[in-house]
Motif scaffolding. Structure first.
Motif, PDB file in Angstrom:
ATOM      1  N   ILE A 100       0.853  -1.194   0.000  1.00 22.65           N
ATOM      2  CA  ILE A 100       0.000   0.000   0.000  1.00 22.65           C
ATOM      3  C   ILE A 100       0.883   1.237   0.000  1.00 22.65           C
ATOM      4  O   ILE A 100       1.869   1.316   0.726  1.00 22.65           O
ATOM      5  CB  ILE A 100      -0.931   0.008   1.224  1.00 22.65           C
ATOM      6  N   ASP A 101       0.526   2.226  -0.811  1.00 24.39           N
ATOM      7  CA  ASP A 101       1.305   3.458  -0.909  1.00 24.39           C
ATOM      8  C   ASP A 101       1.402   4.122   0.473  1.00 24.39           C
ATOM      9  O   ASP A 101       0.386   4.497   1.057  1.00 24.39           O
ATOM     10  CB  ASP A 101       0.625   4.409  -1.900  1.00 24.39           C
TER      11      ASP A 101
ATOM     12  N   ILE B 174       2.369   7.002   1.318  1.00 24.63           N
ATOM     13  CA  ILE B 174       2.043   8.432   1.334  1.00 24.63           C
ATOM     14  C   ILE B 174       0.618   8.655   1.816  1.00 24.63           C
ATOM     15  O   ILE B 174       0.327   9.633   2.513  1.00 24.63           O
ATOM     16  CB  ILE B 174       2.245   9.044  -0.070  1.00 24.63           C
ATOM     17  N   GLU B 175      -0.277   7.734   1.467  1.00 24.86           N
ATOM     18  CA  GLU B 175      -1.666   7.874   1.915  1.00 24.86           C
ATOM     19  C   GLU B 175      -1.753   7.836   3.442  1.00 24.86           C
ATOM     20  O   GLU B 175      -2.501   8.602   4.057  1.00 24.86           O
ATOM     21  CB  GLU B 175      -2.517   6.762   1.310  1.00 24.86           C
ATOM     22  N   ARG B 176      -0.966   6.960   4.070  1.00 23.79           N
ATOM     23  CA  ARG B 176      -0.960   6.887   5.532  1.00 23.79           C
ATOM     24  C   ARG B 176      -0.356   8.144   6.146  1.00 23.79           C
ATOM     25  O   ARG B 176      -0.758   8.589   7.220  1.00 23.79           O
ATOM     26  CB  ARG B 176      -0.196   5.652   5.985  1.00 23.79           C
TER      27      ARG B 176
ATOM     28  N   ILE C  31      -0.610  11.129   4.842  1.00 25.30           N
ATOM     29  CA  ILE C  31      -1.651  12.155   4.732  1.00 25.30           C
ATOM     30  C   ILE C  31      -2.700  11.986   5.827  1.00 25.30           C
ATOM     31  O   ILE C  31      -3.076  12.950   6.518  1.00 25.30           O
ATOM     32  CB  ILE C  31      -2.314  12.096   3.338  1.00 25.30           C
ATOM     33  N   GLN C  32      -3.159  10.735   6.019  1.00 25.27           N
ATOM     34  CA  GLN C  32      -4.193  10.485   7.019  1.00 25.27           C
ATOM     35  C   GLN C  32      -3.681  10.764   8.433  1.00 25.27           C
ATOM     36  O   GLN C  32      -4.405  11.333   9.268  1.00 25.27           O
ATOM     37  CB  GLN C  32      -4.675   9.033   6.907  1.00 25.27           C
ATOM     38  N   THR C  33      -2.452  10.373   8.700  1.00 23.23           N
ATOM     39  CA  THR C  33      -1.887  10.616  10.029  1.00 23.23           C
ATOM     40  C   THR C  33      -1.761  12.108  10.298  1.00 23.23           C
ATOM     41  O   THR C  33      -2.042  12.596  11.393  1.00 23.23           O
ATOM     42  CB  THR C  33      -0.507   9.944  10.150  1.00 23.23           C
ATOM     43  N   THR C  34      -1.348  12.858   9.296  1.00 25.37           N
ATOM     44  CA  THR C  34      -1.189  14.309   9.440  1.00 25.37           C
ATOM     45  C   THR C  34      -2.535  14.969   9.701  1.00 25.37           C
ATOM     46  O   THR C  34      -2.652  15.867  10.549  1.00 25.37           O
ATOM     47  CB  THR C  34      -0.544  14.904   8.180  1.00 25.37           C
ATOM     48  N   LYS C  35      -3.579  14.502   8.998  1.00 23.01           N
ATOM     49  CA  LYS C  35      -4.910  15.086   9.187  1.00 23.01           C
ATOM     50  C   LYS C  35      -5.458  14.816  10.591  1.00 23.01           C
ATOM     51  O   LYS C  35      -6.076  15.680  11.223  1.00 23.01           O
ATOM     52  CB  LYS C  35      -5.873  14.517   8.144  1.00 23.01           C
TER      53      LYS C  35
END
Length: 572
Positions: A216-217, A219-221, A223-227
């Motif tokens: 799984i990419d 980068i998506e995690r 982004i979600q962690t940062t949000k």
């Protein structure tokens, strides 16, 4: 010396030793591809190293471990937290560099501690010099007195204060218009290429290449962690991102050694061996170097030839001295000019905290002395760290303490209990294959002028040790006539079956020019098939270094070359 090095790099590109990687796309900085001759030279250096350290011994075995390395391995070894260099940015040129390799500031005139003077900053061209002058006057030091002389910007200095031993307290005060005092911090060094003193403070920079082994990419995690991250949390956003990515975080190994250490127990079990014994490995390593320089001397991707030699603690001093001398002798064995190699012992402030001794082998490159190999007594730090983090069984248990004959022993380190238990100490030899190739190319590069002829242009002879030479022999028909080819092919085939890289040189050039072409790439022997060969089956064998020519039956060429190569091995 610089001109000679440029000539060598030109030869390497022109004749197929080195190519700029991805050149048709503009090239990749610090990355090189090894051409047909470069591959052979590198392989021959590697084979010489492997023969001496593995095949010529009964106490060393080989290993080939994974390049991709899990986070816990490099966390335990200290690389995640400690494998750093200090990094400095030049705010004028935007260059990054290591301060420990940077020179002190130069003045005009070149006085060491001038009461006043001018600091010249060298720009690549006149236009850049004018742009840099504007940046200095408007952003970096408003009001400073400067002048431009061609592509040099002169900074007018009032006083200079050298930093103390800790690199603190240094300053440069400039002459200025409209301000009472214009001062910048000076840590004792400047940007190496331009002599610019406009620098940031140094900061640590981790040298490892990090990536992720995950379907799984990641980068998506991120982004979600940062949000989702709570800004009021005691944990920083970076720490939260690192924590969520840690299970899939891997690294491109920064050295081959850790793969050896974590396989220690498996090797001892499968090979039924105990110290003293060694594990050798050759392979790629990766470091995100701050400054890439001098061709293949410092690159982000490089090959290492490493030997980890495991010994009883009470014998480690002896084996360190043994490998220190043995490895140095290997470098001298292949050198044209042994005086251009030296050993340099590290001071206490240079060694890792766990090391009790370290010696570098250095070569005098055109730009100065540079490290090509390090031999270190690493103690038992590495094995102990992995024991602490995994509970691995790396202890050696012996009913009776074995003391090797003719080995200097430190009796204070011999265990008193029975059976004796100890974690082996390690003497490490770590050699850069790319740097070895560059050192031997520099060592072998000769430019000579024929004083007797009309052509006064220098020609190149690459006097490589025949065992290292990419092409062992070139077979040449005197002319392009087909009648010579049957014997040419027979000679070439007989040499190739010995495992020697052999080429047929049938270009429409005079035989002397063909000889010179092969002198240029280091071919130690050339065989000429001529009209006499058609009559009696003899050929001429020409020696690269002496120019001497001998006549043999074509069947005896392989014997003569084999004896020459064998004699070189027997002498060492």
């Amino acid at each position: 010396m610089a001109q000679s090095f440029r000539a060598l790099l030109d030869l390497c590109k022109r004749r197929g030793f080195l190519y700029q990687s991805a050149e048709i796309y503009g090239g990749l900085r610090g990355a090189y591809d090894y051409g047909p001759l470069g591959v052979e030279l590198k392989k021959n250096i590697l084979n010489s190293w492997w023969r001496q350290n593995v095949y010529y011994r009964d106490d060393v075995v080989g290993l080939d471990t994974s390049i991709i390395t899990p986070h816990p391995v490099l966390k335990a070894s200290g690389h995640v937290d400690e494998f750093t260099d200090l990094l400095v940015d030049c705010t004028l040129t935007k260059e990054r560099f290591r301060p420990d390799k940077a020179p002190s500031v130069k003045f005009l005139p070149f006085a060491e501690k001038p009461e006043s003077g001018e600091i010249p900053i060298e720009a690549p061209d006149k236009e850049t010099a004018k742009a840099w002058q504007k940046t200095i006057q408007e952003q970096l030091a408003p009001g400073i007195v400067t002048s431009v002389h061609g592509k040099n910007i002169h900074l007018h200095v009032k006083t200079l204060v050298e930093p103390n031993e800790n690199g603190e307290g240094g300053s440069i005060t400039f002459k200025a218009n409209g301000v009472p005092e214009l001062k910048i911090c000076y840590h004792g060094y400047v940007e190496p290429t331009t002599n610019s003193p406009f620098l940031t403070d140094s900061r640590p920079f981790n040298l490892m290449f990090k990536t992720f082994l995950d379907p799984i990419d990641p980068i998506e995690r991120v982004i979600q962690t940062t949000k989702k991250h709570d800004v009021d949390s005691k944990q920083s956003t970076r720490e939260a991102v690192d924590e969520v990515l840690r299970p899939s975080t891997v690294y491109l190994r920064p050295e081959t050694a850790q793969g050896v250490f974590i396989n220690f127990e498996q090797v001892t079990r499968t090979m039924k061996t105990k110290p003293p014994f060694g594990i050798a490995q050759v392979g790629k390593s990766f470091r995100n170097e701050i400054r890439l320089e001098h061709g293949i001397f410092r690159t982000p991707e490089f090959e290492q030839m490493e030997l980890e030699y495991f010994v009883a603690p009470w014998e480690s001093g002896h084996w360190f001295s043994y490998w220190r001398q043995r490895r140095y002798n290997w470098w001298l064995e292949h050198a044209c000019y042994p005086k251009n190699f030296r050993q340099r012992d590290h001071g206490k402030n240079e060694m890792a905290h766990y090391a009790t001794g370290c010696t570098d082998v250095e070569y005098l490159y055109p730009w100065g002395w540079g490290e090509v190999e390090g031999v270190a007594n690493r103690g038992n730090f590495d094995l102990t760290q992995h024991i602490k983090n995994t509970n691995a069984n790396f202890e050696v248990v012996e009913d009776e303490v074995r003391i090797s004959p003719n080995v200097t022993t430190d009796h204070s380190l011999i265990p008193k209990e029975k059976p004796a238990r100890y974690v082996p100490h390690v003497v490490e030899s770590s050699c850069g294959l790319n740097r070895a190739m560059l050192a031997y190319l520099c060592d072998a590069f000769h430019q000579v002028v024929d004083e007797t002829g009309t052509n006064k242009q220098p020609r190149t002879i690459l006097k490589l040790d025949p065992r290292l030479a990419p092409i062992k022999c070139a077979v040449m028909p005197l002319t392009g006539k087909a009648e010579f080819m049957p014997i040419v092919e027979k000679v070439a085939k007989s040499l190739r079956r010995q495992g020697w890289y052999t080429v047929v040189e049938s270009q429409k050039l005079k035989i002397g020019k063909r000889y010179y072409r092969h002198d240029e790439v280091g071919t130690p022997w050339c065989v000429t098939v001529d009209f006499q060969s058609l009559e009696d089956g003899t050929v001429t064998l020409r020696d690269r270094d002496t120019g001497a020519q001998q006549r043999f039956a074509w069947q005896d060429v392989k014997k003569h070359i084999g004896e020459k190569l064998s004699d070189a091995d027997d002498d060492n």
